[in-house]
Design a protein around this motif. Structure first.
Motif, PDB file in Angstrom:
ATOM      1  N   ARG A   1       0.834  -1.194   0.000  1.00 25.77           N
ATOM      2  CA  ARG A   1       0.000   0.000   0.000  1.00 25.77           C
ATOM      3  C   ARG A   1       0.872   1.250   0.000  1.00 25.77           C
ATOM      4  O   ARG A   1       1.925   1.294   0.641  1.00 25.77           O
ATOM      5  CB  ARG A   1      -0.884  -0.012   1.243  1.00 25.77           C
ATOM      6  N   ASN A   2       0.459   2.268  -0.817  1.00 25.27           N
ATOM      7  CA  ASN A   2       0.996   3.623  -0.676  1.00 25.27           C
ATOM      8  C   ASN A   2      -0.153   4.598  -0.863  1.00 25.27           C
ATOM      9  O   ASN A   2      -1.327   4.194  -0.950  1.00 25.27           O
ATOM     10  CB  ASN A   2       2.173   3.876  -1.623  1.00 25.27           C
ATOM     11  N   GLU A   3       0.155   5.871  -0.984  1.00 24.35           N
ATOM     12  CA  GLU A   3      -0.881   6.892  -1.020  1.00 24.35           C
ATOM     13  C   GLU A   3      -1.764   6.791  -2.248  1.00 24.35           C
ATOM     14  O   GLU A   3      -2.856   7.365  -2.303  1.00 24.35           O
ATOM     15  CB  GLU A   3      -0.259   8.281  -0.948  1.00 24.35           C
ATOM     16  N   ARG A   4      -1.305   6.059  -3.269  1.00 17.51           N
ATOM     17  CA  ARG A   4      -2.074   5.945  -4.511  1.00 17.51           C
ATOM     18  C   ARG A   4      -2.946   4.708  -4.549  1.00 17.51           C
ATOM     19  O   ARG A   4      -3.725   4.536  -5.478  1.00 17.51           O
ATOM     20  CB  ARG A   4      -1.130   5.937  -5.708  1.00 17.51           C
ATOM     21  N   GLY A   5      -2.817   3.784  -3.599  1.00 16.64           N
ATOM     22  CA  GLY A   5      -3.673   2.609  -3.602  1.00 16.64           C
ATOM     23  C   GLY A   5      -3.000   1.418  -2.955  1.00 16.64           C
ATOM     24  O   GLY A   5      -1.904   1.520  -2.378  1.00 16.64           O
ATOM     25  N   ALA A   6      -3.667   0.240  -3.061  1.00 13.39           N
ATOM     26  CA  ALA A   6      -3.168  -0.983  -2.445  1.00 13.39           C
ATOM     27  C   ALA A   6      -3.332  -2.134  -3.427  1.00 13.39           C
ATOM     28  O   ALA A   6      -4.399  -2.319  -4.027  1.00 13.39           O
ATOM     29  CB  ALA A   6      -3.920  -1.283  -1.145  1.00 13.39           C
ATOM     30  N   ALA A   7      -2.222  -2.933  -3.567  1.00 14.03           N
ATOM     31  CA  ALA A   7      -2.228  -4.139  -4.403  1.00 14.03           C
ATOM     32  C   ALA A   7      -2.143  -5.346  -3.502  1.00 14.03           C
ATOM     33  O   ALA A   7      -1.505  -5.300  -2.432  1.00 14.03           O
ATOM     34  CB  ALA A   7      -1.067  -4.116  -5.380  1.00 14.03           C
ATOM     35  N   ILE A   8      -2.795  -6.441  -3.883  1.00 10.61           N
ATOM     36  CA  ILE A   8      -2.799  -7.653  -3.068  1.00 10.61           C
ATOM     37  C   ILE A   8      -2.247  -8.824  -3.863  1.00 10.61           C
ATOM     38  O   ILE A   8      -2.301  -8.864  -5.092  1.00 10.61           O
ATOM     39  CB  ILE A   8      -4.219  -7.972  -2.546  1.00 10.61           C
ATOM     40  N   SER A   9      -1.705  -9.779  -3.115  1.00  7.39           N
ATOM     41  CA  SER A   9      -1.176 -10.991  -3.743  1.00  7.39           C
ATOM     42  C   SER A   9      -2.270 -12.025  -3.867  1.00  7.39           C
ATOM     43  O   SER A   9      -3.397 -11.851  -3.405  1.00  7.39           O
ATOM     44  CB  SER A   9      -0.033 -11.548  -2.898  1.00  7.39           C
TER      45      SER A   9
ATOM     46  N   PRO B   1     -16.560 -24.890 -15.665  1.00  8.32           N
ATOM     47  CA  PRO B   1     -17.623 -23.950 -16.061  1.00  8.32           C
ATOM     48  C   PRO B   1     -17.116 -22.515 -16.137  1.00  8.32           C
ATOM     49  O   PRO B   1     -16.039 -22.197 -15.653  1.00  8.32           O
ATOM     50  CB  PRO B   1     -18.647 -24.130 -14.936  1.00  8.32           C
ATOM     51  N   LYS B   2     -17.921 -21.644 -16.758  1.00 11.83           N
ATOM     52  CA  LYS B   2     -17.528 -20.266 -16.990  1.00 11.83           C
ATOM     53  C   LYS B   2     -17.296 -19.586 -15.644  1.00 11.83           C
ATOM     54  O   LYS B   2     -18.105 -19.671 -14.723  1.00 11.83           O
ATOM     55  CB  LYS B   2     -18.612 -19.527 -17.774  1.00 11.83           C
ATOM     56  N   PRO B   3     -16.172 -18.881 -15.463  1.00 13.45           N
ATOM     57  CA  PRO B   3     -15.842 -18.280 -14.166  1.00 13.45           C
ATOM     58  C   PRO B   3     -16.712 -17.053 -13.868  1.00 13.45           C
ATOM     59  O   PRO B   3     -17.262 -16.407 -14.755  1.00 13.45           O
ATOM     60  CB  PRO B   3     -14.378 -17.910 -14.328  1.00 13.45           C
ATOM     61  N   ARG B   4     -16.801 -16.756 -12.567  1.00 13.02           N
ATOM     62  CA  ARG B   4     -17.505 -15.566 -12.097  1.00 13.02           C
ATOM     63  C   ARG B   4     -16.492 -14.455 -11.910  1.00 13.02           C
ATOM     64  O   ARG B   4     -15.406 -14.660 -11.349  1.00 13.02           O
ATOM     65  CB  ARG B   4     -18.222 -15.880 -10.794  1.00 13.02           C
ATOM     66  N   ILE B   5     -16.807 -13.230 -12.383  1.00 12.37           N
ATOM     67  CA  ILE B   5     -15.921 -12.072 -12.291  1.00 12.37           C
ATOM     68  C   ILE B   5     -16.355 -11.223 -11.097  1.00 12.37           C
ATOM     69  O   ILE B   5     -17.542 -10.871 -10.967  1.00 12.37           O
ATOM     70  CB  ILE B   5     -15.956 -11.232 -13.574  1.00 12.37           C
ATOM     71  N   SER B   6     -15.392 -10.869 -10.242  1.00  9.99           N
ATOM     72  CA  SER B   6     -15.667  -9.943  -9.132  1.00  9.99           C
ATOM     73  C   SER B   6     -14.543  -8.918  -9.072  1.00  9.99           C
ATOM     74  O   SER B   6     -13.395  -9.211  -9.433  1.00  9.99           O
ATOM     75  CB  SER B   6     -15.787 -10.700  -7.803  1.00  9.99           C
ATOM     76  N   TRP B   7     -14.865  -7.707  -8.616  1.00 21.30           N
ATOM     77  CA  TRP B   7     -13.898  -6.593  -8.568  1.00 21.30           C
ATOM     78  C   TRP B   7     -13.634  -6.206  -7.121  1.00 21.30           C
ATOM     79  O   TRP B   7     -14.499  -6.291  -6.254  1.00 21.30           O
ATOM     80  CB  TRP B   7     -14.442  -5.369  -9.303  1.00 21.30           C
ATOM     81  N   LEU B   8     -12.392  -5.778  -6.877  1.00 19.95           N
ATOM     82  CA  LEU B   8     -11.982  -5.214  -5.604  1.00 19.95           C
ATOM     83  C   LEU B   8     -11.297  -3.895  -5.896  1.00 19.95           C
ATOM     84  O   LEU B   8     -10.702  -3.703  -6.977  1.00 19.95           O
ATOM     85  CB  LEU B   8     -11.047  -6.134  -4.819  1.00 19.95           C
ATOM     86  N   SER B   9     -11.327  -2.999  -4.938  1.00 22.44           N
ATOM     87  CA  SER B   9     -10.615  -1.722  -5.042  1.00 22.44           C
ATOM     88  C   SER B   9      -9.711  -1.595  -3.839  1.00 22.44           C
ATOM     89  O   SER B   9     -10.197  -1.618  -2.675  1.00 22.44           O
ATOM     90  CB  SER B   9     -11.608  -0.553  -5.096  1.00 22.44           C
ATOM     91  N   ASN B  10      -8.422  -1.544  -4.090  1.00 21.53           N
ATOM     92  CA  ASN B  10      -7.410  -1.468  -3.031  1.00 21.53           C
ATOM     93  C   ASN B  10      -7.573  -2.608  -2.038  1.00 21.53           C
ATOM     94  O   ASN B  10      -7.408  -2.437  -0.820  1.00 21.53           O
ATOM     95  CB  ASN B  10      -7.480  -0.123  -2.311  1.00 21.53           C
ATOM     96  N   GLY B  11      -7.921  -3.827  -2.582  1.00 17.12           N
ATOM     97  CA  GLY B  11      -8.042  -5.028  -1.770  1.00 17.12           C
ATOM     98  C   GLY B  11      -9.368  -5.198  -1.080  1.00 17.12           C
ATOM     99  O   GLY B  11      -9.565  -6.193  -0.368  1.00 17.12           O
ATOM    100  N   VAL B  12     -10.318  -4.265  -1.275  1.00 23.79           N
ATOM    101  CA  VAL B  12     -11.624  -4.324  -0.625  1.00 23.79           C
ATOM    102  C   VAL B  12     -12.671  -4.589  -1.705  1.00 23.79           C
ATOM    103  O   VAL B  12     -12.602  -3.991  -2.788  1.00 23.79           O
ATOM    104  CB  VAL B  12     -11.929  -3.002   0.119  1.00 23.79           C
ATOM    105  N   PRO B  13     -13.617  -5.514  -1.457  1.00 24.74           N
ATOM    106  CA  PRO B  13     -14.668  -5.716  -2.465  1.00 24.74           C
ATOM    107  C   PRO B  13     -15.287  -4.385  -2.855  1.00 24.74           C
ATOM    108  O   PRO B  13     -15.538  -3.523  -2.022  1.00 24.74           O
ATOM    109  CB  PRO B  13     -15.670  -6.621  -1.749  1.00 24.74           C
ATOM    110  N   ILE B  14     -15.469  -4.243  -4.145  1.00 23.65           N
ATOM    111  CA  ILE B  14     -15.856  -2.931  -4.657  1.00 23.65           C
ATOM    112  C   ILE B  14     -17.229  -2.501  -4.152  1.00 23.65           C
ATOM    113  O   ILE B  14     -17.548  -1.314  -4.114  1.00 23.65           O
ATOM    114  CB  ILE B  14     -15.798  -2.923  -6.208  1.00 23.65           C
ATOM    115  N   GLU B  15     -17.999  -3.487  -3.716  1.00 23.87           N
ATOM    116  CA  GLU B  15     -19.325  -3.144  -3.220  1.00 23.87           C
ATOM    117  C   GLU B  15     -19.247  -2.349  -1.907  1.00 23.87           C
ATOM    118  O   GLU B  15     -20.144  -1.549  -1.594  1.00 23.87           O
ATOM    119  CB  GLU B  15     -20.163  -4.413  -3.000  1.00 23.87           C
TER     120      GLU B  15
END
Length: 1189
Positions: A126-134, A388-402
């Motif tokens: 994490r830095n001031e511009r965001g967070a990446a996760i492994s 089977p076809k995969p499900r797509i989900s989004w996160l923002s800075n490691g947090v579910p986008i919802e």
């Protein structure tokens, strides 16, 4: 605006030229370490650069290291979760984090257990511009458990039965590798009959007695911990029916024991898989392994097919003796029904495996980082597929986008996030997760909102060097936000370059498709956006292309020879080429036979391995060219081998062979030779020749020969060495095919007949015991044939025959098998004796003084008593009584072949008395001579007088002396003398004819002119005519008073002074010419010749009162052939000035080896100096005076 890479070329309108920054360039600029000087001021959200695998199996004996590396500006901080909750590493003394990194080290080697730290870990940067996760990293320690204790009973079974030895290894992590060995750690041999299955069991389709052993051991190797576990040994004993009966007959009913025969053949049945059908599921990208193992006797063979399709050629492999089918990189298209078929001679069975290929998620389009400027729009796309076809989900800075903080510029549309009118606060790291039951994918992609003026990343004043007629690419790597526009200019005041001859790439590169010499110059790249402008200059130089002007050429060389390849290169004078030679695209052999100089490659003592393609490569810093040539190494063929004799008959056999290497020159023919080991051991004979396309030959044979054959191959370079000899083949004996040749019957004595013939050689004898049956009888009698059998000889003598009687003769060959065909009959004669009668009625007809013709009557044939050879004439010349006493009479012989009855006697001497006789000649010798006949030859013309000398010359007379002809050929009647004068112009005067009596040998001519040359012609005469003449020349003496006056003139002072003045003038002229030549002056060739002429040969002109040299139009007339000098060979000057010395230029007159004069009458000297002793005297004043007479 979204910045993305466009790998293709794009021609842009010159007015706009909006060059898009390549996304790969941006990604590289933001992905590389941020200590780059050009980008050190840019901020960047975190990016995960390294992490441990999702399924992380650790070695429990070592410390646990869980990797997590990331970059960003400012540098990111790291945190971890374990099993979904925060992992506080500060509370665990065994856990440390690497400084400046997120990598964890768990020290379990000092204390603790690996099982304690088993779980699911995830890293956040994490830095001031965001967070990446492994990824979720599942940490599990590897396990290599022991086999459970079990008691294994020995296995006893009958020969031919099937057998499965189970392995059933303990479950490990990861699964172990299984293999079977014995107590000596030697792998057990496997085959189509015995093999290991995918589950580790050992399968026997049928057992054999040699399968008996007590140490069948299954081993499990756990690679992660580098340990091997072994199962208890299994004992197997294979016994036959008889052996089993002896041991357990008491426990079995007869019907039970014999109802199943141990070694009965049977059709196949499957040991694995069971039944007729099964199902197999595999994931996309893995290796699909299908297995079928069958038992049966004989051992079944396995075949594989795919129903309604074909097996993929490049991805299908067979293992374990075709019992396992493997397809690598399996995909959904590989789903379907696969059938294995087990066959042996007794039948076939089938098993169908239904294969379904599932797929864990895989990327179709992973989200990419976005670099946007404030107010721009963009989008993140995350597309994946799977089965089977995969499900797509989004996160923002490691947090579910919802549940992530709301961003008004962001709008989610399934697999796409759309950004509109972004601001700097819109910067963040987004994660896309695509998952199904077989796995998941996680990708980080940041959105970085920047406001940056343009920057040129290409180094200033970069020099580009390009080969003429090739593309030139001038880089202009740039960065800016908003995206700058790029323009190119050439020169200081040039206008923007347009697309008609240039290509402007989206990454800022300027391409000149075909660079020419006038493309050289300075180019300026200008990048602009609303925040500023940047520019950069680069230099372009165009160089001449490197060319090979003399290429190596195809070469054919014989083994052991030398070959040279030439490679001449033309290049730009500012570039230095390096010449490299390759052989078959690799380096030249490290061999001293290969030498390379400036333009040539020389290969000496060429070997077979030297053949191939030789390439000359000319490299410069900008280009390279190459040219190749093939070297073919040729030689005489290698000898044929593997000679074999087949179809062996009495008189023929078929020989076959294998050709040796033709050494790159096609074989044109084969030469077959044979050796007769029985009769001529070691001596090889020519048998036949066949075409180079044949490898067999039908050979005709002779009886009773112990044959061996050998073969030689022939090509354009010559013949090979002989092959090894074939096996020997002895043909059966037979009667001889032929009889002796050259049969003759000739007597050596008057009472015998010698019969001779050329015997058969051992090869022609056709069998043992070779003999000859000799038969003869008189030709003109009624006698029966007289025969005798003789040994292997070449003649037989019949005694007591009449003299010279014709006989009929024949000689027949025979051996132990039988007789040769009936021989031909030849005629011979018994011995000859000397003729009994002389030729009669001898007549002589004298034709002329040297030729006579002789006639005689023939001798009756019966009196010749032999073969008539001809007639011989003896003749001789009668000698006087004095000569007869001095020597023996010389007789001459002329032989006339055949039955001629006349002949000519040439070469007789005229005016002579001859005697002759004639004799008949046969093979034994001469008969008696006929009575002598005498004849005389008429007179002939005499030979030339033996000699002619002129003696005692005076002022007006000459005396001639001579000897008579050596061959008068008759009675001399008189001599004829003819003579004529030769004047000063060498013209012949009137001819005087004088008759001299025959008894004279001396004659004096008077009243001749003084100092005059005369030529004499002299010959003798008989009644038959005039003989050959002899010629001579002589000169009368000089008048003494005239000679005295001439000497007085030569000694006068005025004459001496005149000669000195002439010499002085010539000397002055030579000096002047020498000075002019040394000064380098040019003067005509004629002046040079005059200046260098010998003063002794300068002409003296009459008009200035000086003496001129003797010359005349007839100067070059030679003396007539046959002229002779006086007998003393000298003429004194005071006696005659008109001498041979004058005609031959003084003492330098030359003569041939035979003494004939070869000089010229002319007094002029030759241009070149004469060889030998030259005279340096001036022209004689006496001769000069004579020229005035």
């Amino acid at each position: 605006m979204q910045l993305e890479i466009m790998p293709r070329k794009k021609r842009l309108p010159a007015g706009r030229a909006p060059l898009l920054l390549l996304l790969c360039q941006l990604v590289r600029a933001l992905d590389v370490p941020l200590d780059s000087k050009l980008l050190e001021d840019l901020v960047q959200p975190p990016t995960i650069t390294q992490q441990s695998p999702k399924d992380y199996i650790i070695d429990p004996r070592e410390n646990i290291v869980i990797q997590c590396e990331a970059k960003g500006k400012p540098p990111p901080s790291f945190s971890w979760t374990r099993n979904g909750t925060h992992f506080d590493i500060e509370k665990d003394p065994l856990v440390t984090m690497k400084p400046g990194s997120g990598t964890l080290t768990i020290n379990i080697m000092s204390e603790g257990k690996a099982e304690t730290y088993e779980g699911v870990y995830q890293c956040t940067a994490r830095n001031e511009r965001g967070a990446a996760i492994s990824n979720n990293i599942v940490v599990r320690p590897s396990r290599s458990p022991l086999w459970t204790k079990e008691k294994l009973e020995p296995i006893t079974l009958r020969n031919g039965q099937s057998l499965i030895l189970p392995c059933r290894p303990p479950l490990g992590l990861p699964p172990p590798i299984i293999f079977w060995m014995d107590n000596s750690f030697q792998r057990l041999p496997q085959s189509e009959r015995v093999s290991q299955g995918l589950n580790g069991d050992l399968y026997f389709s049928n057992v054999l007695p040699e399968d008996t052993r007590e140490d069948y051991i299954c081993y499990a190797r756990f690679n992660h911990t580098q340990t091997i576990q072994q199962k208890q040994p299994i004992s197997v004993k294979v016994i036959s029916v008889d052996e089993l009966n002896d041991t357990i007959a008491a426990n079995l009913n007869d019907s039970e024991f014999y109802s199943a025969k141990s070694n009965r053949e049977r059709p196949p049945t499957f040991l694995t898989p069971e039944g007729n059908a099964s199902h197999k599921e595999e994931l996309r990208g893995n290796v699909l392994s299908l297995e079928c193992i069958a038992e049966g006797l004989p051992t079944p063979i396995i075949y594989w097919i795919k129903e309604d399709g074909t097996l993929p050629i490049n991805r299908t492999f067979y293992k374990n003796f075709k019992k396992t089918l493997q397809i690598i990189q399996v995909s959904e298209a590989d789903s379907g029904n696969y059938q294995c078929i087990a066959k042996n001679p007794l039948g076939a069975i089938y098993h169908t495996i239904s294969v379904t290929v599932k797929a864990a998620p895989y990327w179709i389009m992973a989200p990419q980082n976005l670099v946007l400027s404030p107010g721009e729009d963009g989008r993140l796309i995350c597309r994946a597929n799977g089965n089977p076809k995969p499900r797509i989900s989004w996160l923002s800075n490691g947090v579910p986008i919802e549940i992530a903080p709301d961003d008004p510029s962001r709008n989610i549309d399934g697999d796409t996030i759309i950004f509109s009118n972004v601001q700097e606060r819109s910067s963040a790291v987004y994660q896309c997760n695509a998952s199904n039951e077989y796995g998941y994918l996680l990708a980080n992609a940041f959105v970085n909102v920047l406001a940056e003026p343009p920057r040129i990343l290409t180094s200033a004043n970069t020099l580009y060097q390009v080969i003429t007629d090739r593309p030139a690419l001038l880089d202009c790597a740039f960065f800016g936000s908003p995206l700058p526009t790029v323009e190119w200019f050439k020169g200081a005041k040039g206008s923007a370059l347009r697309e008609d001859i240039y290509v402007l790439h989206e990454n800022g590169t300027l391409e000149i498709p075909v660079a020419q010499k006038d493309s050289t110059g300075t180019y300026t790249c200008v990048a602009r956006n609303k925040l500023g402008m940047a520019k950069n200059e680069v230099q372009l130089e165009i160089k001449d292309a490197t060319r090979i002007i003399k290429q190596p050429e195809y070469a054919v060389v014989q083994r052991g020879g030398t070959v040279s390849f030439e490679c001449k290169v033309k290049h730009d004078h500012t570039l230095i080429p390096t010449i490299t030679w390759l052989k078959d695209s690799g380096e030249l052999p490290n061999d001293g036979r290969f030498t390379v100089d400036k333009d040539h490659l020389v290969v000496a003592d060429v070997w077979d391995d030297d053949g191939g393609t030789y390439t000359c490569v000319a490299n410069t810093t900008l280009d390279n060219v190459s040219a190749s040539a093939v070297l073919s190494v040729v030689d005489v063929p290698n000898p044929p081998f593997d000679l074999e004799l087949t179809d062996q008959l009495d008189k023929s056999v078929q020989l076959s062979w294998t050709p040796g290497n033709d050494n790159n020159s096609p074989i044109t023919k084969f030469i077959i030779e044979y050796e007769d080991a029985m009769h001529e051991s070691g001596l090889w004979h020519h048998q036949t020749e066949v075409s180079g396309m044949q490898t067999t030959a039908q050979l005709k044979l002779s009886p009773y020969v112990n044959y061996s054959f050998r073969v030689m191959a022939v090509n354009s370079l010559g013949r090979s060495l002989p092959s090894e000899a074939s096996e020997q083949y002895l043909t059966k004996a037979a009667e001889p095919d032929t009889n002796p040749t050259a049969v003759e019957g000739l007597g050596s004595e008057p009472d015998n007949l010698v019969i001779t013939w050329k015997p058969l050689n051992g090869f022609e004898s056709n069998g043992p015991g070779l003999q000859y049956k000799v038969s003869w009888r008189q030709k003109d009698g009624d006698d029966e044939w007289t025969s005798v059998v003789v040994a292997n000889v070449s003649k037989y003598i019949v005694s007591g025959t009449p003299t010279f009687v014709p006989y009929l003769i024949k000689v027949q060959a025979l051996n132990d098998v039988g007789f040769a065909p009936e021989p031909a009959v030849v005629m011979g004669h018994s011995g000859e004796d000397l003729p009994m009668v002389a030729p009669g009625n001898v007549r002589v007809n004298v034709v002329n003084s040297t030729l006579a013709e002789v006639h005689w009557d023939p001798v009756p044939l019966k009196s010749i008593r032999g073969h008539l050879q001809g007639y011989r004439i003896y003749y001789w010349k009668a000698q006087s009584s004095s000569k007869r006493n001095r020597r023996h009479i010389e007789k001459k012989i002329l032989t006339f072949q055949g039955s001629k009855t006349h002949g000519m006697l040439p070469g007789l001497e005229p005016f002579s008395h001859y005697t002759l006789n004639v004799r008949v000649v046969n093979g034994k010798g001469e008969g008696p001579a006929s009575p002598d006949r005498v004849f005389n030859t008429p007179e002939g013309v005499p030979s030339a007088p033996s000699s002619l000398k002129i003696v005692n010359p005076t002022l007006d007379s000459l005396t001639l002396e001579w000897d008579p002809p050596s061959r008068p050929n008759g009675i001399l009647t008189e001599y004829t003398l003819k003579y004529q004068p030769i004047n000063s112009t060498h013209e012949l005067g009137p001819l005087v004819d004088l008759k001299i009596p025959a008894n004279k040998t001396r004659w004096t001519l008077k009243n001749l002119n003084f100092s005059t040359r005369y030529k004499f012609y002299f010959y003798a005469q008989t009644a038959a005519g005039s003989g050959s003449q002899i010629t001579e020349e002589a000169v009368t003496n000089v008048d003494e008073a005239m000679a005295s006056r001439q000497v007085d003139i030569a000694t006068q002072g005025w004459f001496i002074g005149l000669m000195c003045a002439v010499a002085l003038l010539i000397l002055i002229l030579l000096i002047v010419c020498f000075i002019r030549r040394n000064k380098g002056g040019k003067y005509p060739v004629k002046e040079k010749e005059d200046a260098h002429a010998d003063p002794e040969i300068q002409p003296m002109k009459e008009d200035d009162g000086t003496f001129g040299e003797y010359s005349d139009a007839e100067d070059h007339k030679p003396l007539k052939k046959g002229s002779r000098t006086p007998s003393d060979r000298t003429v004194k000057k005071e006696d005659s000035d008109d001498s041979l010395v004058d005609y031959g230029e003084g003492v330098n007159g030359q003569f041939n080896e035979d003494g004939s004069f070869i000089g010229q009458y002319s007094g002029k000297k030759e241009k070149e100096p004469a060889e030998g002793n030259e005279s340096s005297e001036a022209p004689s004043p006496v001769n000069a005076m004579n020229s005035f007479v």
